[in-house]
Design an enzyme around this catalytic site. Structure first.
Site, PDB file in Angstrom:
ATOM      1  N   GLY A   9      75.940  30.777  95.285  1.00 13.00           N
ATOM      2  CA  GLY A   9      74.843  30.141  96.012  1.00 13.00           C
ATOM      3  C   GLY A   9      75.318  28.866  96.699  1.00 13.00           C
ATOM      4  O   GLY A   9      74.812  28.499  97.767  1.00 13.00           O
ATOM      5  N   ASN A  10      76.312  28.211  96.105  1.00  8.50           N
ATOM      6  CA  ASN A  10      76.809  26.957  96.687  1.00  8.50           C
ATOM      7  C   ASN A  10      77.440  27.177  98.060  1.00  8.50           C
ATOM      8  O   ASN A  10      77.537  26.252  98.854  1.00  8.50           O
ATOM      9  CB  ASN A  10      77.857  26.321  95.769  1.00  8.50           C
ATOM     10  N   LYS A 122      66.560  33.350  84.323  1.00  9.97           N
ATOM     11  CA  LYS A 122      67.259  33.174  85.615  1.00  9.97           C
ATOM     12  C   LYS A 122      66.569  32.094  86.440  1.00  9.97           C
ATOM     13  O   LYS A 122      65.400  32.220  86.794  1.00  9.97           O
ATOM     14  CB  LYS A 122      67.227  34.509  86.372  1.00  9.97           C
ATOM     15  N   LYS A 206      73.800  37.931  90.070  1.00  5.29           N
ATOM     16  CA  LYS A 206      74.665  38.587  91.064  1.00  5.29           C
ATOM     17  C   LYS A 206      76.108  38.738  90.570  1.00  5.29           C
ATOM     18  O   LYS A 206      76.817  39.662  90.980  1.00  5.29           O
ATOM     19  CB  LYS A 206      74.650  37.833  92.398  1.00  5.29           C
ATOM     20  N   LYS A 264      79.291  33.862  84.851  1.00  7.22           N
ATOM     21  CA  LYS A 264      80.524  34.126  85.625  1.00  7.22           C
ATOM     22  C   LYS A 264      81.649  34.529  84.672  1.00  7.22           C
ATOM     23  O   LYS A 264      82.394  35.478  84.933  1.00  7.22           O
ATOM     24  CB  LYS A 264      80.933  32.881  86.422  1.00  7.22           C
TER      25      LYS A 264
HETATM   26  N1  ADP Z   1      83.210  24.897  82.117  1.00  6.79           N
HETATM   27  C1  ADP Z   1      82.940  24.762  83.399  1.00  6.79           C
HETATM   28  N2  ADP Z   1      83.942  24.732  84.301  1.00  6.79           N
HETATM   29  C2  ADP Z   1      83.660  24.600  85.626  1.00  6.79           C
HETATM   30  N3  ADP Z   1      82.405  24.465  86.129  1.00  6.79           N
HETATM   31  C3  ADP Z   1      81.383  24.477  85.259  1.00  6.79           C
HETATM   32  C4  ADP Z   1      81.603  24.634  83.861  1.00  6.79           C
HETATM   33  N4  ADP Z   1      80.400  24.608  83.249  1.00  6.79           N
HETATM   34  C5  ADP Z   1      79.489  24.467  84.198  1.00  6.79           C
HETATM   35  N5  ADP Z   1      80.055  24.386  85.432  1.00  6.79           N
HETATM   36  C6  ADP Z   1      79.284  24.258  86.661  1.00  6.79           C
HETATM   37  O1  ADP Z   1      79.135  25.561  87.211  1.00  6.79           O
HETATM   38  C7  ADP Z   1      78.921  25.402  88.620  1.00  6.79           C
HETATM   39  C8  ADP Z   1      79.108  26.749  89.287  1.00  6.79           C
HETATM   40  O2  ADP Z   1      78.041  27.593  88.860  1.00  6.79           O
HETATM   41  P1  ADP Z   1      76.796  27.847  89.855  1.00  6.79           P
HETATM   42  O3  ADP Z   1      76.229  26.548  90.347  1.00  6.79           O
HETATM   43  O4  ADP Z   1      75.880  28.807  89.191  1.00  6.79           O
HETATM   44  O5  ADP Z   1      77.599  28.545  91.030  1.00  6.79           O
HETATM   45  P2  ADP Z   1      77.203  29.375  92.320  1.00  6.79           P
HETATM   46  O6  ADP Z   1      75.786  28.975  92.719  1.00  6.79           O
HETATM   47  O7  ADP Z   1      78.238  28.968  93.316  1.00  6.79           O
HETATM   48  O8  ADP Z   1      77.284  30.828  91.923  1.00  6.79           O
HETATM   49  C9  ADP Z   1      79.922  24.326  88.993  1.00  6.79           C
HETATM   50  O9  ADP Z   1      79.551  23.654  90.174  1.00  6.79           O
HETATM   51  C10 ADP Z   1      79.903  23.409  87.759  1.00  6.79           C
HETATM   52  O10 ADP Z   1      79.055  22.310  87.986  1.00  6.79           O
HETATM   53  N1   CP Z   2      70.780  36.472  91.968  1.00  2.00           N
HETATM   54  C1   CP Z   2      71.646  35.472  91.692  1.00  2.00           C
HETATM   55  O1   CP Z   2      72.432  35.502  90.716  1.00  2.00           O
HETATM   56  O2   CP Z   2      71.569  34.375  92.579  1.00  2.00           O
HETATM   57  P1   CP Z   2      72.278  32.976  92.431  1.00  2.00           P
HETATM   58  O3   CP Z   2      73.742  33.237  92.254  1.00  2.00           O
HETATM   59  O4   CP Z   2      71.995  32.256  93.734  1.00  2.00           O
HETATM   60  O5   CP Z   2      71.677  32.289  91.255  1.00  2.00           O
END
Ligand code: ADP
Ligand code: CP
Length: 311
Positions: A9-10, A122, A206, A264
Site C-alpha cells: 500500500g505504501n 484487517k 494481499k 508478510k
Molecule cells: N520487524 C519489522 N521490520 C521491518 N518493518 C517492520 C517490522 N515490524 C513492523 N514493520 C513495519 O511494517 C511496515 C510495512 O508493512 P505495511 O505498512 O503493512 O506495508 P505495505 O502497506 O507496504 O504492504 C514498515 O513500514 C514498518 O514500519
Molecule cells: N488487501 C490488502 O492486504 O491491502 P493492504 O496491503 O493495502 O492492506
C-alpha cells in the site's frame, strides 16, 4: 524467470498523503519506473494492496443518501481492483510500449466458516484518534481497533484458498503478458449450497493471496515490495538489526506485528516451505537487486541455498 510481486500500500499512498487520484497515480508511475526493468527481463505477475482505497470508497458509499444500503465489501474490493489495476496498467503500457499488459478483476475463494468472520483484524481506511474512531464505529456499525498510536476500522480477513481465475492467469503469463491481478487479495467469494460463487463481506490479505498465486503459478521467486529495506529483528528498538538472508524456520521463531510485517513474514515463509523456491521482502526501488540476492531480506529453504541459481 517467473516472478510474482506484491506491491505494498505504501507504493500507492504514502503515510500522510491525501488519497487523491492524482497523488496515487503519480506514486504508481514511480513504482512502475522500478518494476519496468523487471518486466523487461522476466515473466511478471503484479498484485497490489487496497486497504486505504477500500476505506475511501466505503466512506463515500455509507454517506450516499441515494443508496438503501452501503455497497458491500466484495463490490468495493472489485472497484479498487478496477481503479488501481487501471492505474498500473496504463503506467506499464506507457513505460513498456509494445509489451502486452493485462489488468484483471479476480476473485479469491475463502471458507464461509473461516473464524476470521467472527474476529475482524484487517485494517482498512484512514487512521483516527480513539474518540473519533469510537464515534464512527457507533454511527456506521464499524469495528475499530488500535493500530500503533492511532485507531482504524477493521474488517474480517479470511484465508485465501484459491484464486478462481488461476488457469487464465497462467495462460496469459506463459505468453509473456504482464498480468496485474488478485489486487487487494482478490474479491472474497464463497461457493453457496448450489455451487454458485457469491461475494462476502471481507478484505483478504494481499500478501497471503500473492503467496498462494506464486505457489500455484510455480513462480521462481516471490517478492513483497514495501517501504523498508529489510525485515528487522527488534524493530524500533536500539537493538534493531537487519535480517539479510534467512530461512522460514529462523523467521518463524521471531515475533512480528499482526497489522504490518506479520502477514508478510507468514506469506514468504509459506511460499518457501511449500515450494523450496526463493522469496524476499524489501524496498520497491531495489527490486532487481533483491532478485539477485543483493538487497532485501532473502528467504530460502536453507542457509546454503545458492542465490545465483534463481538468475
Ligand atoms: N520487524 C519489522 N521490520 C521491518 N518493518 C517492520 C517490522 N515490524 C513492523 N514493520 C513495519 O511494517 C511496515 C510495512 O508493512 P505495511 O505498512 O503493512 O506495508 P505495505 O502497506 O507496504 O504492504 C514498515 O513500514 C514498518 O514500519
Ligand atoms: N488487501 C490488502 O492486504 O491491502 P493492504 O496491503 O493495502 O492492506
Amino acid at each position: 524467470m517467473r516472478v510474482v510481486v506484491a506491491l505494498g500500500g505504501n507504493a500507492l499512498m504514502r503515510r500522510g498523503d491525501k488519497p487523491d487520484a492524482d497523488t496515487q497515480r503519480a506514486n504508481v508511475r514511480n513504482a512502475i519506473k522500478c518494476l519496468a526493468p523487471m518486466a523487461e527481463r522476466h515473466e511478471l505477475v503484479i498484485t497490489h494492496g487496497n486497504g486505504p482505497q477500500v476505506g475511501v470508497l466505503a466512506l463515500e458509499s455509507v454517506n450516499d443518501a441515494n443508496l438503501s444500503r452501503p455497497y458491500p465489501l466484495d463490490t468495493i474490493g472489485a472497484e479498487t481492483q478496477g481503479m488501481i489495476g487501471y492505474w498500473i496498467l496504463q503506467a506499464l503500457q506507457n513505460a513498456l510500449p509494445g509489451r502486452q499488459v493485462l489488468a484483471l478483476v479476480t476473485q479469491t475463494l475463502v471458507s464461509a466458516v473461516d473464524p476470521a468472520f467472527g474476529d475482524p483484524t484487517k485494517f482498512v481506511g484512514q487512521v483516527y484518534g480513539e474518540d473519533e474512531a469510537r464515534k464512527l464505529a457507533g454511527e456506521y456499525g464499524w469495528t475499530v481497533k488500535q493500530d500503533g498510536e492511532y485507531w482504524r476500522r477493521v474488517v474480517p480477513s479470511p484465508k485465501p484458498q484459491r484464486v478462481i481465475e488461476t488457469r487464465l492467469i497462467r495462460r496469459q503469463v506463459r505468453t509473456g503478458t504482464v498480468v496485474i491481478c488478485a489486487g487487494g487479495g482478490g474479491v472474497p467469494v464463497v461457493r453457496n449450497d448450489v455451487g454458485q460463487l457469491e461475494g462476502v463481506e471481507a478484505v483478504i490479505d494481499k500478501d497471503l493471496t500473492a503467496a498462494l498465486l506464486a505457489e500455484t503459478l510455480e513462480a521462481d521467486a516471490f517478492l513483497i515490495l514495501t517501504d523498508v529495506p529489510r525485515v528487522m529483528r527488534n524493530f524500533g528498538t536500539p537493538r534493531q538489526e537487519e535480517i539479510t538472508h534467512t530461512t522460514p524456520h529462523e523467521l518463524r521463531a521471531e515475533n512480528f506485528p499482526a497489522g504490518s510485517m506479520g502477514p508478510k513474514v507468514d506469506a514468504v515463509c509459506g511460499f518457501v516451505e511449500k515450494t523450496g523456491d526463493m522469496a524476499a521482502i524489501g524496498r520497491l526501488d531495489q527490486c532487481l537487486q533483491i532478485l539477485e540476492g543483493a538487497a532485501g531480506t532473502i528467504v530460502t529453504p536453507n542457509a546454503m541455498w545458492p542465490l545465483t541459481s534463481t538468475l
